[in-house]
Design a protein around this motif. Structure first.
Motif, PDB file in Angstrom:
ATOM      1  N   GLU A  64      -9.431  -5.222 -46.243  1.00  0.00           N
ATOM      2  CA  GLU A  64      -9.377  -6.387 -45.349  1.00  0.00           C
ATOM      3  C   GLU A  64      -8.039  -6.378 -44.611  1.00  0.00           C
ATOM      4  O   GLU A  64      -6.988  -6.261 -45.225  1.00  0.00           O
ATOM      5  CB  GLU A  64      -9.549  -7.664 -46.191  1.00  0.00           C
ATOM      6  CG  GLU A  64      -9.165  -8.959 -45.512  1.00  0.00           C
ATOM      7  CD  GLU A  64      -9.930  -9.233 -44.223  1.00  0.00           C
ATOM      8  OE1 GLU A  64     -11.161  -9.053 -44.216  1.00  0.00           O
ATOM      9  OE2 GLU A  64      -9.285  -9.599 -43.237  1.00  0.00           O
ATOM     10  N   LYS A  65      -8.080  -6.518 -43.289  1.00  0.00           N
ATOM     11  CA  LYS A  65      -6.819  -6.430 -42.530  1.00  0.00           C
ATOM     12  C   LYS A  65      -5.981  -7.688 -42.663  1.00  0.00           C
ATOM     13  O   LYS A  65      -4.772  -7.647 -42.538  1.00  0.00           O
ATOM     14  CB  LYS A  65      -7.086  -6.094 -41.065  1.00  0.00           C
ATOM     15  CG  LYS A  65      -7.641  -7.208 -40.245  1.00  0.00           C
ATOM     16  CD  LYS A  65      -7.698  -6.807 -38.773  1.00  0.00           C
ATOM     17  CE  LYS A  65      -8.381  -7.895 -37.985  1.00  0.00           C
ATOM     18  NZ  LYS A  65      -8.532  -7.557 -36.572  1.00  0.00           N
ATOM     19  N   GLY A  66      -6.607  -8.828 -42.932  1.00  0.00           N
ATOM     20  CA  GLY A  66      -5.849 -10.059 -43.134  1.00  0.00           C
ATOM     21  C   GLY A  66      -5.918 -10.462 -44.595  1.00  0.00           C
ATOM     22  O   GLY A  66      -5.591  -9.689 -45.473  1.00  0.00           O
ATOM     23  N   TYR A  67      -6.353 -11.685 -44.847  1.00  0.00           N
ATOM     24  CA  TYR A  67      -6.575 -12.133 -46.228  1.00  0.00           C
ATOM     25  C   TYR A  67      -8.068 -12.404 -46.407  1.00  0.00           C
ATOM     26  O   TYR A  67      -8.808 -12.552 -45.432  1.00  0.00           O
ATOM     27  CB  TYR A  67      -5.726 -13.359 -46.562  1.00  0.00           C
ATOM     28  CG  TYR A  67      -5.877 -14.514 -45.610  1.00  0.00           C
ATOM     29  CD1 TYR A  67      -6.819 -15.515 -45.864  1.00  0.00           C
ATOM     30  CD2 TYR A  67      -5.096 -14.621 -44.464  1.00  0.00           C
ATOM     31  CE1 TYR A  67      -6.967 -16.577 -44.993  1.00  0.00           C
ATOM     32  CE2 TYR A  67      -5.241 -15.678 -43.585  1.00  0.00           C
ATOM     33  CZ  TYR A  67      -6.176 -16.652 -43.856  1.00  0.00           C
ATOM     34  OH  TYR A  67      -6.336 -17.706 -43.000  1.00  0.00           O
ATOM     35  N   LEU A  68      -8.492 -12.473 -47.668  1.00  0.00           N
ATOM     36  CA  LEU A  68      -9.916 -12.582 -47.973  1.00  0.00           C
ATOM     37  C   LEU A  68     -10.505 -13.864 -47.381  1.00  0.00           C
ATOM     38  O   LEU A  68      -9.939 -14.948 -47.532  1.00  0.00           O
ATOM     39  CB  LEU A  68     -10.145 -12.581 -49.490  1.00  0.00           C
ATOM     40  CG  LEU A  68      -9.688 -11.320 -50.234  1.00  0.00           C
ATOM     41  CD1 LEU A  68      -9.941 -11.482 -51.729  1.00  0.00           C
ATOM     42  CD2 LEU A  68     -10.366 -10.081 -49.698  1.00  0.00           C
ATOM     43  N   GLY A  69     -11.621 -13.711 -46.706  1.00  0.00           N
ATOM     44  CA  GLY A  69     -12.316 -14.882 -46.164  1.00  0.00           C
ATOM     45  C   GLY A  69     -11.521 -15.615 -45.101  1.00  0.00           C
ATOM     46  O   GLY A  69     -11.672 -16.817 -44.944  1.00  0.00           O
ATOM     47  N   ALA A 188     -16.386 -17.284 -50.391  1.00  0.00           N
ATOM     48  CA  ALA A 188     -15.600 -16.040 -50.346  1.00  0.00           C
ATOM     49  C   ALA A 188     -14.839 -15.846 -51.652  1.00  0.00           C
ATOM     50  O   ALA A 188     -14.834 -14.754 -52.226  1.00  0.00           O
ATOM     51  CB  ALA A 188     -14.633 -16.073 -49.156  1.00  0.00           C
ATOM     52  N   TRP A 189     -14.201 -16.905 -52.130  1.00  0.00           N
ATOM     53  CA  TRP A 189     -13.389 -16.778 -53.346  1.00  0.00           C
ATOM     54  C   TRP A 189     -14.268 -16.470 -54.562  1.00  0.00           C
ATOM     55  O   TRP A 189     -13.894 -15.676 -55.421  1.00  0.00           O
ATOM     56  CB  TRP A 189     -12.597 -18.073 -53.585  1.00  0.00           C
ATOM     57  CG  TRP A 189     -11.616 -18.372 -52.491  1.00  0.00           C
ATOM     58  CD1 TRP A 189     -11.040 -17.465 -51.634  1.00  0.00           C
ATOM     59  CD2 TRP A 189     -11.096 -19.658 -52.114  1.00  0.00           C
ATOM     60  NE1 TRP A 189     -10.201 -18.114 -50.760  1.00  0.00           N
ATOM     61  CE2 TRP A 189     -10.205 -19.459 -51.026  1.00  0.00           C
ATOM     62  CE3 TRP A 189     -11.283 -20.951 -52.588  1.00  0.00           C
ATOM     63  CZ2 TRP A 189      -9.524 -20.507 -50.415  1.00  0.00           C
ATOM     64  CZ3 TRP A 189     -10.605 -21.997 -51.975  1.00  0.00           C
ATOM     65  CH2 TRP A 189      -9.734 -21.776 -50.902  1.00  0.00           C
ATOM     66  N   ASP A 201     -11.884  -3.091 -56.256  1.00  0.00           N
ATOM     67  CA  ASP A 201     -10.524  -3.273 -55.738  1.00  0.00           C
ATOM     68  C   ASP A 201     -10.573  -4.018 -54.407  1.00  0.00           C
ATOM     69  O   ASP A 201     -11.207  -3.560 -53.453  1.00  0.00           O
ATOM     70  CB  ASP A 201      -9.836  -1.912 -55.539  1.00  0.00           C
ATOM     71  CG  ASP A 201      -9.388  -1.307 -56.865  1.00  0.00           C
ATOM     72  OD1 ASP A 201      -9.417  -2.030 -57.887  1.00  0.00           O
ATOM     73  OD2 ASP A 201      -9.017  -0.118 -56.881  1.00  0.00           O
ATOM     74  N   LEU A 202      -9.891  -5.154 -54.339  1.00  0.00           N
ATOM     75  CA  LEU A 202      -9.820  -5.927 -53.096  1.00  0.00           C
ATOM     76  C   LEU A 202      -8.462  -5.641 -52.462  1.00  0.00           C
ATOM     77  O   LEU A 202      -7.428  -6.042 -52.979  1.00  0.00           O
ATOM     78  CB  LEU A 202      -9.981  -7.423 -53.385  1.00  0.00           C
ATOM     79  CG  LEU A 202     -11.197  -7.807 -54.241  1.00  0.00           C
ATOM     80  CD1 LEU A 202     -11.179  -9.295 -54.565  1.00  0.00           C
ATOM     81  CD2 LEU A 202     -12.491  -7.435 -53.540  1.00  0.00           C
ATOM     82  N   ILE A 203      -8.469  -4.914 -51.354  1.00  0.00           N
ATOM     83  CA  ILE A 203      -7.224  -4.455 -50.722  1.00  0.00           C
ATOM     84  C   ILE A 203      -6.975  -5.318 -49.492  1.00  0.00           C
ATOM     85  O   ILE A 203      -7.617  -5.138 -48.455  1.00  0.00           O
ATOM     86  CB  ILE A 203      -7.338  -2.974 -50.290  1.00  0.00           C
ATOM     87  CG1 ILE A 203      -8.021  -2.131 -51.360  1.00  0.00           C
ATOM     88  CG2 ILE A 203      -5.980  -2.416 -49.905  1.00  0.00           C
ATOM     89  CD1 ILE A 203      -7.260  -1.979 -52.641  1.00  0.00           C
ATOM     90  N   GLN A 204      -6.012  -6.227 -49.609  1.00  0.00           N
ATOM     91  CA  GLN A 204      -5.752  -7.148 -48.498  1.00  0.00           C
ATOM     92  C   GLN A 204      -4.615  -6.642 -47.616  1.00  0.00           C
ATOM     93  O   GLN A 204      -3.857  -5.755 -48.007  1.00  0.00           O
ATOM     94  CB  GLN A 204      -5.399  -8.535 -49.039  1.00  0.00           C
ATOM     95  CG  GLN A 204      -6.502  -9.140 -49.894  1.00  0.00           C
ATOM     96  CD  GLN A 204      -6.177 -10.550 -50.319  1.00  0.00           C
ATOM     97  OE1 GLN A 204      -6.121 -11.462 -49.510  1.00  0.00           O
ATOM     98  NE2 GLN A 204      -5.954 -10.742 -51.609  1.00  0.00           N
ATOM     99  N   GLU A 205      -4.496  -7.256 -46.447  1.00  0.00           N
ATOM    100  CA  GLU A 205      -3.431  -6.937 -45.492  1.00  0.00           C
ATOM    101  C   GLU A 205      -3.358  -5.439 -45.196  1.00  0.00           C
ATOM    102  O   GLU A 205      -2.282  -4.872 -45.053  1.00  0.00           O
ATOM    103  CB  GLU A 205      -2.082  -7.459 -45.989  1.00  0.00           C
ATOM    104  CG  GLU A 205      -2.057  -8.982 -46.056  1.00  0.00           C
ATOM    105  CD  GLU A 205      -0.745  -9.523 -46.571  1.00  0.00           C
ATOM    106  OE1 GLU A 205      -0.030  -8.792 -47.273  1.00  0.00           O
ATOM    107  OE2 GLU A 205      -0.450 -10.683 -46.269  1.00  0.00           O
TER     108      GLU A 205
END
Lengths: 417, 94
Positions: A64-69, A188-189, A201-205
């Motif tokens: 995800e390029k920003g934050y989740l949701g 989303a959460w 794996d949730l890869i943010q930013e």
């Protein structure tokens, strides 16, 4: 995963709520995954959750390029319904509706799904013919629906102007009692927490800057923070930015990205306990649990990626709401925002294979993706797991725009979501 | 709110007078009967939809009702230029 319960709340109260587990990890990605999902919104996270839960594929990353949701999941007006005209879309949205009905229990996370009913108003004779046709089609597909007359509408929404003394008098409505609203962030959460608990794996930013394609097959993605990440299959769930990623993969999509605006009022006392939508005067409104009126309408006519739209669109939206509810005329608006929706020519989504092998797209939801979040994630996960499209997703191939088998949902989907 | 210069009226007018009509410079196939389904589908439905410089067709719907082209940045929404049908844009994406 720490399960949430009343007992847990009590237990943690003894330690001043200071020892709650983090909802999800913030891992450094591995070099290789079975499946990489681009886009950590509701649909992407739901896809990851169902991949792990129903197909046992846990070697999955969501990038995800920003934050989740933080994209359209956080920007929509949270309406859930499944009263679509055509069999293909009715089955898909009803699949989602059935998942919504057990979602809080399934995720052990309160998504605040409230089946408060959805009214779609008719203001012309043609509206009413379309509504009757759609309700009958819904019932044949096992979806609840009723046609109401103005008197019955008045009983459900006493504050709405159902009189003859309006410019566009309300002649009737379709009513789906199982429709309603859900808490968008919680969706989303909840999916993120569920997916994380299976080891996803949730890869943010982290932005996917390019796709690695060899001999017409995708083998991985390039990222701005972690270099190349290899992948067996890649699912692209990036809504408004789908065309941008498709271009990197070397093909075009039948999509146009438009700004879609919404606004909320200051919080007021409970006045509207259902969802009211009107295609004809062009607006929809519900009241959130906080008390603010959540209002939306149509897209801005031009294409744009700026997550903002023009003032005249807001003005038209609010005019429509005041036409329906003169009592709201002095309510002050609190916040306004825009999201970028990827609209399809037939107002139906694309859940599809692409010209690139092992690259799958879930896009084109336009103004109505939120309601489908669990269903779309579920069928997209099945497609990514097997490499063959789920039967419910099959009709939504991007190649329908070549062979002409469009699913023309403008009647049910043209405005209101 | 856009302030759009109509090249036919030679005036700046507010956005509400105009209507966006999508991507510009889409040439209709000269012999539609000879198109494959793929070619016809792509002419009908597939669009560039870029994030950045976009050439698009607008119509002055509540004014002179004539069509013209705009080059606009779809990220910043800045209008780079306005030009008539048949003319070539001077601002293009790299």
């Amino acid at each position: 995963m720490q399960r949430y319960s009343g007992f847990g709340l009590l237990k943690h109260s003894l330690t001043h709520h200071e020892n709650w587990q983090r909802t999800w990890r913030n891992p450094t990605p591995k070099k290789e995954y079975d499946v990489v999902i681009i886009g950590g919104g509701g649909h992407g996270l739901a896809t990851a959750y169902y991949l792990a839960k129903e197909h046992g594929i846990t070697n999955v990353a969501v990038i995800e390029k920003g934050y989740l949701g933080g994209g359209n999941t956080a920007r929509n007006t949270t309406i859930v319904r499944s009263n679509y005209l055509w069999d293909e879309s009715a089955h898909l949205y009803e699949h989602a509706m059935k998942l919504w009905e057990g979602l809080s229990q399934d995720l052990n996370y309160n998504v605040m799904f409230s089946q408060r009913g959805v009214l779609n108003l008719g203001h012309t004779l043609q509206d009413m013919r379309d509504i009757e046709r759609r309700v009958n089609a819904n019932r044949l597909n096992g979806i609840d629906g009723e046609v109401l007359d103005p008197q019955q509408i008045k009983e459900i929404v006493p504050h709405m102007d159902c009189s003859d003394n309006t410019r566009y008098p309300i002649l009737g409505a379709s009513w789906q009692p199982r429709g309603g609203v859900a808490r968008h962030d919680a969706v989303a959460w909840g999916f993120a927490r569920g997916a994380d608990s299976f080891g996803v794996d949730l890869i943010q930013e982290t932005e996917v800057t390019d796709l690695i394609i060899e001999d017409g097959t995708i083998t991985g993605v390039k990222t701005n923070r972690y270099g190349d990440i290899k992948a067996g299959r890649v699912g692209c769930v990036v809504a408004g930015n789908s065309s941008v990623l498709a271009k990197k993969a070397g093909f075009e999509l039948p999509l146009e990205s438009h700004p879609l605006q919404a606004l909320v009022s200051e919080p007021i006392k409970p006045i509207l306990d259902t969802v009211v939508m009107s295609n004809h005067v062009h607006g929809y409104v519900s009241q959130s649990d906080k008390g603010d009126l959540v209002i939306g309408a149509g897209i801005d006519g031009y294409t744009g990626y700026g997550q903002r739209g023009s003032y005249p669109t807001i003005e038209h939206t609010v005019q429509a709401i005041v036409e329906l509810f003169p009592v709201f005329s002095r309510v002050r608006m609190n916040r306004q925002w825009g999201g970028i929706v990827d609209t399809c020519p037939d107002a139906c989504p694309i859940i599809s294979k692409t010209p690139v092998k092992n690259l799958f797209f879930n896009c084109g939801w336009g103004t109505g993706g939120f309601k489908a979040t669990p269903g779309a994630g579920n069928v997209f996960a099945a497609s990514l797991a097997t490499g063959e499209m789920h039967p419910l997703a099959e009709p939504f191939s991007m190649f329908r725009f070549h062979d002409g088998a469009l699913i023309d949902e403008h009647g049910a989907a043209g405005v209101a979501h | 709110m856009f302030h759009i210069y109509c090249p036919h009226c030679a005036e700046y007018r507010e956005e509400e007078e105009f209507h966006a009509a999508g991507q510009a410079h889409i040439a209709r196939p000269l012999d539609p009967e000879a198109c494959s389904d793929k070619e016809w589908g792509e002419y009908m439905f597939f669009r560039k939809n870029p994030r950045g410089i976009h050439h698009e067709l607008w119509v002055h719907a509540a004014g002179c009702r004539k069509f013209f082209n705009i080059t606009r940045d779809t990220q910043s929404y800045e209008i780079k230029e306005v030009y008539k049908i048949g003319e070539k844009p001077s601002v293009v994406a790299e």
